[in-house]
Write an enzyme that holds these catalytic residues in place. Structure first.
Site, PDB file in Angstrom:
ATOM      1  N   SER A  64     -12.461  79.164  31.488  1.00 34.34           N
ATOM      2  CA  SER A  64     -12.370  78.403  30.482  1.00 34.34           C
ATOM      3  C   SER A  64     -12.280  79.267  28.963  1.00 34.34           C
ATOM      4  O   SER A  64     -12.903  80.181  28.753  1.00 34.34           O
ATOM      5  CB  SER A  64     -14.005  77.621  30.440  1.00 34.34           C
ATOM      6  OG  SER A  64     -14.954  78.426  30.481  1.00 34.34           O
ATOM      7  N   ASP A 100      -9.233  74.486  26.171  1.00 33.39           N
ATOM      8  CA  ASP A 100      -9.486  73.180  25.524  1.00 33.39           C
ATOM      9  C   ASP A 100      -9.128  73.206  24.036  1.00 33.39           C
ATOM     10  O   ASP A 100      -9.325  71.947  23.521  1.00 33.39           O
ATOM     11  CB  ASP A 100     -11.190  73.178  25.559  1.00 33.39           C
ATOM     12  CG  ASP A 100     -11.866  71.815  25.954  1.00 33.39           C
ATOM     13  OD1 ASP A 100     -11.137  71.203  26.716  1.00 33.39           O
ATOM     14  OD2 ASP A 100     -12.885  71.417  25.470  1.00 33.39           O
ATOM     15  N   ASP A 521     -25.441  74.601  31.795  1.00 29.00           N
ATOM     16  CA  ASP A 521     -25.372  75.242  32.728  1.00 29.00           C
ATOM     17  C   ASP A 521     -26.873  75.185  33.526  1.00 29.00           C
ATOM     18  O   ASP A 521     -26.948  74.962  34.669  1.00 29.00           O
ATOM     19  CB  ASP A 521     -24.943  76.742  32.652  1.00 29.00           C
ATOM     20  CG  ASP A 521     -25.734  77.183  31.441  1.00 29.00           C
ATOM     21  OD1 ASP A 521     -26.421  76.649  30.795  1.00 29.00           O
ATOM     22  OD2 ASP A 521     -25.510  78.255  30.970  1.00 29.00           O
TER      23      ASP A 521
END
Length: 816
Positions: A64, A100, A521
């Site tokens: 990511s 992203d 998380d």
């Protein structure tokens, strides 16, 4: 008396906090994986596997990233190379990167990495290279020829190093190359527009300032100059399969394949790699990293559907190419079907040798997390974690257990399909007996995705090679080749990462990464534990993965602020472990309760750090006199705590210096970032003010003369104010206390000794903070010392004038 009252209140809170921290450490364990047994069971010739192909399940690896200007594309590209070269069956490994930010810079950097991977990956296999991140490999100290036996190693390494240098230069030039290309192409478009307008009477609209791909087409993501449908929060879905599915059979290289490298008898296949950027539109809450992870989960389910998933931050790379196999040993062991994830410890490089701000965090990773492994398992900490896909989808584990009794001492097996009757029934609710009736409302309307769920669950089971395995699969079930990707499958993957796909579904609520917290998380891991799943902490002999951490004081405090703010959000949400189900073990519940409570310790810690100063200012001590009883009590408590700390250091392998650095930064962070987190959390709960954080920059300051130049940067932040105030007040209080004794006719040295000692102890904890404010190598300007001395003398004299010392000394109740 009032000093004693404040100290008692603080001590009671610290005792509670200490118990919450120590109780989960009552059952620490160590684990070891047997890689030889894994190969014998899944990659050896057997009657069910006569060819000896790999019967291991598929693995989807996620990277990511969000901003190539804060997360350098070279770092991300090298992370990708380390994953592509890891030791796992090539046809079973599928790599995805979520950009992203939708940046062309990231896309083209990944294209460069794919081109370099064609020589780097076979080179690593041929010569058993470790680590398989080229930057880490070429910059490591030591003899590169140690243990190498092939006569062509030196020649190969020299050529690969030259190729890597050229590859780095190309990636470093990408930002300017993209700008030059956009400028040239836009100028050409304007010229064509002018010519068209001159030939036509109609006025043509001016051309937009587009960002152009290398093939001469518009980039569908974010442009350098934002435009409608091409902004950072407004662009279409992008999926590009950059490396296709490799051949199912091993493809060996040939001496004539390359002009300089001989890959004869070396597997030259490269795992599949997919670039994706989810759709973003104004008006939608895209849920930051958690939303990006869920988009990758859905896209990967359609394209490859590996029953296991491993996620990385872009700055964490594979340091041990055998680490994934070690994790599979636990997932595929008997009873492994009840494990939801395997968490690896986070290891960092580029930290200053003294680890001034406790960036290695070894007390947490080698102490707390290892201790939790003896309970229900470690928490999920964001990166370096291998998941069971079926558990991420929100399903209950097989053979779930509830813990009844005051401290959960009674284990009660339950029916995994039974509906719970308590207040958390919705959290524990399984799919109905007819999943087709409910799946669209839970997972979305993609039929291809829904059909992949049962396949992933089946492929993730351990082998049914023993009567004790209740939920296994037959050997050889995963030997068939995968069908190639077609346009319809890719189109379906594009649809499941659209911004509207999650509407009216349970994504982010019960399915996938959980939304609503900046520490998604911890919440995601808690939800799985709360359903009865277990996790495992996998500490490998050689570090599994390595990454970077902010070594600058400001960045470090902002990182701690984000973690602490997430904990405060958890405390005020339904994810508070006080509301957990009976499927969560008692001591595991204590650890999660501590996660939500620890930032509030800052309120008491600040009072405690000011107590010595108040004692010196007032001329009083916490107790009336330093009698032997009090001193013996204090000594007993201190020795007990020291012995407990030494015991923890002994079994966890933490060094005393690391432990002391952790204690120092606990005080620094507790009186700055944790306090700010509590205030922000209360504002969010009381006034609904949303909390936003900027992305932590992964790039270090470039200084060839000093690799730790970033350590000395001073970037002012309001988080500095409380620690500076505590340091200043304690220093002034010590000056006042000394002045009081100097000017008093009957000096009270016992009170000065007591208050001065504890003030010095507080200041000792702030030493790294003060050193960080001094800049490079502690070169504090002389004027700082001059002003500090003048202010201290002035304040002490004013205090003596306003509050002259009391010459009366109490002796046996009689004032003299």
């Amino acid at each position: 008396m009032w000093l004693w009252g404040i100290s008692i209140v603080c001590e009671y809170w610290f005792a509670l906090s200490w118990l919450l921290d120590q109780m989960p450490k009552l059952n620490p364990i160590n684990r070891a994986a047997d890689l030889a047994a894994l190969r014998e069971k899944f990659e050896s010739k057997t009657p069910s596997n006569p060819t000896g192909r790999s019967d291991l399940p598929g693995l989807d690896v996620f990277i990511s990233t969000a901003d190539p200007y804060k997360e350098p594309p070279l770092v991300t590209a090298n992370t990708l190379l380390s994953i592509l070269a890891t030791d796992y069956p090539v046809e079973k490994l599928f790599v995805y990167i979520s950009d992203d930010g939708g940046a062309l810079l990231t896309f083209e950097a990944m294209a460069e990495a794919c081109a370099y991977a064609k020589v780097w990956v076979p080179f690593c296999r041929k010569h058993s290279i470790e680590p398989r991140n080229p930057e880490a490999y070429f910059t490591q100290k030591g003899d590169p020829t140690k243990g190498k036996k092939r006569p062509d190693f030196v020649k190969d390494r020299r050529w690969i190093k030259r190729e890597y240098d050229e590859y780095k230069v190309r990636i470093n030039d990408l930002p300017e190359a993209i700008k030059r290309r956009a400028k040239a192409m836009n100028a050409h478009e304007r010229k064509i527009a002018r010519e068209t307008a001159a030939a036509s009477s109609d006025a043509a609209p001016p051309p937009v300032k587009a960002t152009w791909m290398a093939d001469g087409t518009h980039w569908p993501g974010t442009w350098l100059d934002s435009a409608p449908d091409h902004g950072k929060g407004d662009h279409a879905s992008i999926i590009q399969v950059m490396i296709k599915n490799p051949h199912h059979d091993v493809v060996y290289g040939d001496a004539d394949d390359h002009a300089y490298l001989d890959f004869t008898n070396v597997d030259v296949r490269i795992p599949m790699f997919v670039y994706l950027s989810r759709e973003k539109r104004p008006g939608y809450d895209h849920n930051k990293k958690a939303g990006a992870m869920n988009a990758m989960v859905r896209a990967s389910a359609v394209l490859s559907n590996g029953p296991f998933m491993l996620n990385f931050d872009c700055d964490h790379y594979v340091y041990n190419c055998q680490a994934i196999r070690e994790a599979m040993c636990y997932m595929l062991d008997r009873g492994g079907d009840r494990i939801c994830y395997i968490q690896f410890p986070q290891r960092f490089e580029g930290i200053d040798p003294s680890d001034r701000y406790a960036n290695h965090n070894t007390v947490f990773f080698d102490g707390n997390m290892r201790a939790l492994d003896g309970l229900q398992g470690p928490m999920y900490v964001g990166t370096g974690c291998l998941f069971r896909r079926y558990a991420i989808y929100g399903f209950n584990p097989p053979r779930a257990v509830e813990y009844h009794g005051l401290v959960g001492q009674t284990r009660v097996p339950i029916d995994p399909h039974a509906r719970s009757g308590d207040g958390i029934a919705d959290e524990l609710r399984p799919l109905s007996d007819h999943p087709d009736h409910e799946a669209p409302q839970r997972f979305g309307k993609s039929k291809m995705f829904i059909e992949s769920i049962a396949v992933a669950e089946y492929q993730g089971r351990p082998l049914a090679d023993h009567p004790s395995v209740r939920n296994g699969r037959p050997a050889g079930a995963l030997l068939m080749p995968r069908p190639p990707l077609d346009a319809a499958t890719v189109a379906e993957a594009v649809s499941v990462i659209s911004c509207w796909y999650e509407d009216n579904t349970e994504w982010g609520l019960r399915v996938g990464w959980i939304y609503g917290s900046v520490t998604e998380d911890v919440v995601t891991g808690y939800r799985m534990h709360n359903r009865g799943w277990r996790s495992v902490y996998c500490i490998t002999k050689r570090d599994a993965f390595r990454g970077t951490a902010p070594i600058n004081l400001t960045d470090r405090l902002h990182q701690v602020l984000r973690w602490a703010t997430g904990s405060v959000e958890i405390f005020f949400s339904k994810n508070n472990a006080m509301l957990a189900s009976r499927r969560l073990m008692f001591l595991q519940r204590m650890s999660y309760i501590n996660v939500g409570i620890y930032p509030f310790t800052s309120l008491f810690l600040i009072m405690y750090c000011l107590l010595p100063a108040l004692s010196l200012f007032s001329g009083q001590f916490i107790v009336a006199t330093l009698d032997p009883t009090f001193l013996c009590y204090l000594l007993l408590i201190t020795v007990t705590l020291v012995l407990l700390c030494l015991l923890e250091v002994k079994w966890s392998g933490i060094g005393l210096e690391e432990w002391w650095r952790n204690e120092q930064f606990w005080v620094i962070g507790g009186t700055s970032a944790h306090l700010a987190a509590v205030l922000q959390g209360l504002l969010k709960v009381a006034a609904g003010i949303e909390i936003s954080f900027t992305l932590t920059a992964k790039a270090a300051a470039e200084d060839d003369d000093d690799p730790f130049a970033e350590l000395y940067l001073i970037k002012w932040t309001s988080l500095f104010i409380p620690p500076l105030a505590i340091i200043g007040i304690n220093i002034i209080a010590m000056v006042v206390g000394v002045s009081r004794c100097v000017y008093a006719e009957i000096p009270q040295y016992s009170k000065l000794l007591g208050g001065g000692f504890f003030s010095f102890w507080v200041l000792a904890h702030y030493y790294p903070f003060a050193k960080g404010l001094m800049g490079r190598r502690g070169r504090t300007p002389t004027i700082v010392y001059v002003w500090a001395g003048l202010i201290s003398i002035t304040v002490s004299l004013l205090w003596i004038t306003i509050s002259p010392p009391d010459d009366r000394v109490s002796q046996s109740g009689i004032e003299v």
